[in-house]
Design a protein around this motif. Structure first.
Motif, short mmCIF file in Angstrom:
data_model
loop_
_atom_site.label_atom_id
_atom_site.label_comp_id
_atom_site.label_asym_id
_atom_site.label_seq_id
_atom_site.Cartn_x
_atom_site.Cartn_y
_atom_site.Cartn_z
N PHE A 269 0.84 -1.19 0.00
CA PHE A 269 0.00 0.00 0.00
C PHE A 269 0.88 1.25 0.00
CE2 PHE A 269 -2.97 3.06 2.10
CZ PHE A 269 -4.02 2.96 1.19
N PHE A 270 0.73 2.05 -1.03
CA PHE A 270 1.57 3.24 -1.20
C PHE A 270 0.77 4.48 -0.84
CE2 PHE A 270 3.43 6.56 -4.02
CZ PHE A 270 4.74 6.53 -3.53
N GLU A 271 1.26 5.21 0.15
CA GLU A 271 0.48 6.36 0.62
C GLU A 271 1.43 7.45 1.11
OE1 GLU A 271 -1.65 5.54 4.22
OE2 GLU A 271 0.06 4.49 5.12
N MET A 272 0.85 8.54 1.54
CA MET A 272 1.67 9.61 2.11
C MET A 272 1.87 9.37 3.59
SD MET A 272 0.18 12.87 0.07
CE MET A 272 1.04 14.12 1.02
N GLU A 273 3.03 9.76 4.03
CA GLU A 273 3.40 9.56 5.42
C GLU A 273 2.41 10.29 6.34
OE1 GLU A 273 7.96 9.30 6.53
OE2 GLU A 273 7.19 11.34 6.58
N THR A 274 2.18 11.55 6.01
CA THR A 274 1.25 12.36 6.81
C THR A 274 0.16 12.88 5.89
OG1 THR A 274 2.72 14.23 6.44
CG2 THR A 274 2.93 13.09 8.53
N PRO A 275 -0.85 12.05 5.67
CA PRO A 275 -1.88 12.41 4.69
C PRO A 275 -2.64 13.66 5.13
CG PRO A 275 -2.07 10.11 5.39
CD PRO A 275 -1.15 10.80 6.34
N THR A 276 -3.12 14.38 4.15
CA THR A 276 -3.88 15.58 4.46
C THR A 276 -5.36 15.27 4.65
OG1 THR A 276 -3.73 15.88 2.07
CG2 THR A 276 -2.50 17.40 3.43
N ASN A 277 -5.74 14.09 4.24
CA ASN A 277 -7.16 13.80 4.12
C ASN A 277 -7.53 12.59 4.97
OD1 ASN A 277 -9.61 12.57 2.82
ND2 ASN A 277 -9.41 14.48 1.65
N PRO A 278 -8.63 12.69 5.71
CA PRO A 278 -9.02 11.57 6.57
C PRO A 278 -9.33 10.30 5.80
CG PRO A 278 -10.68 13.33 6.61
CD PRO A 278 -9.50 13.85 5.87
N ASN A 279 -9.74 10.45 4.53
CA ASN A 279 -9.98 9.24 3.74
C ASN A 279 -8.73 8.38 3.66
OD1 ASN A 279 -12.72 9.52 3.04
ND2 ASN A 279 -12.18 11.05 1.49
N ALA A 280 -7.60 9.04 3.63
CA ALA A 280 -6.34 8.30 3.53
C ALA A 280 -6.19 7.33 4.71
CB ALA A 280 -5.17 9.26 3.49
N TYR A 281 -6.56 7.78 5.90
CA TYR A 281 -6.46 6.90 7.07
C TYR A 281 -7.45 5.75 6.97
CZ TYR A 281 -3.61 10.60 9.05
OH TYR A 281 -2.61 11.52 9.27
N LYS A 282 -8.65 6.08 6.49
CA LYS A 282 -9.65 5.02 6.33
C LYS A 282 -9.17 3.97 5.34
CE LYS A 282 -13.67 7.00 8.19
NZ LYS A 282 -14.17 8.29 7.68
N ARG A 283 -8.52 4.46 4.29
CA ARG A 283 -8.07 3.51 3.26
C ARG A 283 -6.93 2.65 3.78
NH1 ARG A 283 -8.53 7.79 -1.82
NH2 ARG A 283 -10.77 8.10 -1.50
N ARG A 284 -6.05 3.25 4.55
CA ARG A 284 -4.97 2.46 5.14
C ARG A 284 -5.55 1.35 6.01
NH1 ARG A 284 -1.37 5.64 9.22
NH2 ARG A 284 -0.70 6.70 7.32
N THR A 285 -6.48 1.74 6.88
CA THR A 285 -7.10 0.76 7.76
C THR A 285 -7.80 -0.32 6.95
OG1 THR A 285 -7.51 2.59 9.27
CG2 THR A 285 -8.65 0.52 9.73
N ALA A 286 -8.49 0.10 5.90
CA ALA A 286 -9.22 -0.86 5.07
C ALA A 286 -8.25 -1.83 4.40
CB ALA A 286 -10.05 -0.13 4.02
N TYR A 287 -7.12 -1.30 3.96
CA TYR A 287 -6.10 -2.15 3.34
C TYR A 287 -5.60 -3.20 4.33
CZ TYR A 287 -1.40 -3.59 1.99
OH TYR A 287 -0.28 -4.33 1.72
N LEU A 288 -5.28 -2.72 5.52
CA LEU A 288 -4.78 -3.65 6.54
C LEU A 288 -5.81 -4.74 6.84
CD1 LEU A 288 -3.11 -1.04 8.96
CD2 LEU A 288 -1.96 -2.59 7.36
N ALA A 289 -7.06 -4.34 6.95
CA ALA A 289 -8.12 -5.30 7.25
C ALA A 289 -8.28 -6.31 6.12
CB ALA A 289 -9.44 -4.56 7.49
N ALA A 290 -8.25 -5.80 4.89
CA ALA A 290 -8.43 -6.69 3.75
C ALA A 290 -7.30 -7.70 3.65
CB ALA A 290 -8.53 -5.87 2.46
N MET A 291 -6.10 -7.24 3.88
CA MET A 291 -4.95 -8.14 3.79
C MET A 291 -5.02 -9.21 4.89
SD MET A 291 -3.04 -7.35 1.20
CE MET A 291 -1.28 -7.70 1.38
#
Lengths: 343, 343
Positions: A186-208
DNA sequence: GAGTAAATTTTACGCGCGTAAATATTTAAA
DNA sequence: TTTAAATATTTACGCGCGTAAAATTTACTC
């Protein structure tokens, strides 16, 4: 051309033969007068080219017919597109959209809200920047003005939220990627500006986890809204150092993916599915340009039209209900897998 | 928090100990009052959190502090970027930008101007759609409101024009392309939406003649603002049919080039300079995404910052001069060659 | 300290429209 | 045709501020 122009509603009343209070009613709501009078008024408006003074009209009204639309960054095609769609919906309901971009700056976002308050809008559609710091001021604003949040949620703030179901959409593409090749990092920004980014990270972790794969996060340094640049820079570095843990990269959003694809191209790597491809890259959002990347970008679409429609409808309900009400509806639309060339 | 809020300027005058006319002067121009009074007012504004009623303020002013910014299409990153820059300049001068996009529709452009007239703007920055049909209405508008055109010129309309020197910029890139390989064919839309397109075509023809090369125009059918799609579709067709008259394509703008590049990639053609490259593609504008195409796009930059700065300055001069004056200044900025990978 | 220009205050009116209340008219139902 | 309900008119006041004119105060010069 009747020569001398009408200067105010009084004059317009005398030349049109309709009383001023009735005209006033008409201009605030054309349906509030009888059909026959409406037609007479409309004919006279046409004939004399009269428009009531906007400022005098709004001065004494508690609310105006303005609806504010605030997005974090107008030069981001994603927001430009959704703003465009929203504007159309607002116009269709007889309100006047007032479009404001926050240029990625939290202080400008607050300033935009303050300026909006001055024009006494009937309601506001707000896609917040998502920095937690300004939460209180946004919350205070929402208590005074009917506000629907879209794109990015702030828990408990605003009277409704409309956005995408990041859990579902990320699950969808992780499933797809795992089914057709190596599990994605999962490729993302270290300090995302947008809360969706955190949701997506969590969703990725859950899916994996669900699929029994080891999740791998790649976090690119960088600030601001130049996502393509950040994706390109970090992508170039990763490809140069050959430190990628897998051949499949799921980017947190399409703009990062666009930068990453560009880096891959520069590095001479062939991206895609077939044999001879060294890398698979996927994104998220169905960005307007994802159709024209090389190769075209496999991604998950956000339903722009549905989000815009639902946001506008929710706000209108809110406005017409009069009282804010304390229920807070959250509507999440599901993403759709858009299979293209890159993965 | 002083508990009960100030409701109007009268109240604010009594609690702040400053007369209402002086306050009125201050809010219309903070520099018009003595330094010491200004500081007292500012302290009181801070303390009581008072803002004058915008509608009441503007009702009796001939002009407001609003400056309209109208662009043809906000979802086009080029215009989004220039609008963003303009907004910043306007804000810095103490005016309030009012951003309006015309969604590519001439009737909406006229509607935007009409709506602007209702808010009695101090001036307007207008990038016209460029359809000739609406010329009269725009001209009429410009006679009532100080207006600076930018990006696209309409001869004789508006009080100033600021844009790019298409003759120079196209000349520049034609020179470059001829110097480094085959003379380019010119790829454009059959019926362009924008007057710059015509200027660029003419400039291309002139440059080719000057260099003693046979010009070749390739005109893609299609309407609207989906330039990438048009570039992609026609590009695909040309590459499939192998009817390209040369290996070097100069596109009328970057968005067409982005579509064309995508078509080339899909066709398996390598684009660029080196050996093994089948095609060279160049664009025009230095579109925000031209840095991330594959390969990166060689193009001519428009100086966004300079255009925005000059437009805003010209409008402010106009506003402060009071009378329109009948001179019409045209400022053209020169393009800069941006050499990247595609040509 | 007088003299003067600039800034502020007092007073007063107007802008264009919202809107309330009482009255008159139109419309549609009985 | 009668009658009640819906709609329009008359009258009148208020909103929050701009702004003009005259009186007053302040700041500054000599």
């Amino acid at each position: 051309m009747e020569g001398n122009k009408i200067r105010n509603m009084e004059e317009f009343a005398s030349v049109s033969g309709i009383s001023r209070p009735t005209l006033s009613k008409y201009f605030n709501d054309p349906t509030s007068v009888r059909d026959s009078t409406r037609k007479r008024i409309e004919a006279a408006v046409e004939q004399y080219d009269y428009r009531p003074n906007l400022y005098a009209m709004n001065q004494n009204r508690r609310l105006t017919k303005n609806i504010g639309i605030v997005v974090p960054y107008l030069a981001d095609p994603f927001f430009a597109e959704i703003a465009r769609t929203l504007e159309n919906h607002v116009l269709r309901t007889g309100y006047r959209p007032v479009l404001l971009g926050s240029h990625g700056r939290p202080e400008l976002e607050i300033e935009n809200l303050e300026n909006l308050r001055l024009i006494k809008p009937a309601g506001v559609l707000l896609a917040p920047l998502g920095r937690v710091s300004e939460r209180e001021q946004i919350e205070a604003f929402c208590k005074e003005v009917p506000t629907v949040l879209f794109d990015a949620n702030i828990d408990g703030v605003g009277h409704a939220f409309v956005g995408s179901n990041n859990g579902q959409s990320i699950g969808l593409i992780v499933d797809y990627l795992c089914r057709t090749g190596e599990p994605p990092a999962f490729f993302e920004m270290e300090t995302p500006t947008n809360p969706n980014a955190y949701k997506r990270r969590t969703a990725y972790l859950a899916a994996m986890e669900r699929l029994d794969h080891k999740p791998r996060l790649i976090q690119a340094p960088g600030e601001g809204w130049e996502f393509e640049e950040i994706g390109f820079r970090e992508g170039s570095r990763l490809l140069r150092d050959k430190t990628l843990p897998t051949d499949t990269i799921l980017c947190s959003n399409d703009r990062l993916a666009i930068g990453f694809l560009s880096a891959a191209y520069e590095a001479g790597l062939r991206v895609g599915l077939g044999p001879g491809c060294a890398l698979r890259v996927a994104g998220h959002d169905d960005h307007p340009f994802s159709r024209y990347t090389c190769p075209t970008l496999t991604t998950v679409s956000q339903d722009y039209e549905a989000i815009a429609k639902k946001s506008a409808e929710a706000l209108l309900e809110l406005i017409e209900a009069g009282s804010p009400g304390d229920s807070r509806e959250e509507t999440l639309f599901e993403g759709r897998l858009i299979m293209r060339g890159s993965a």
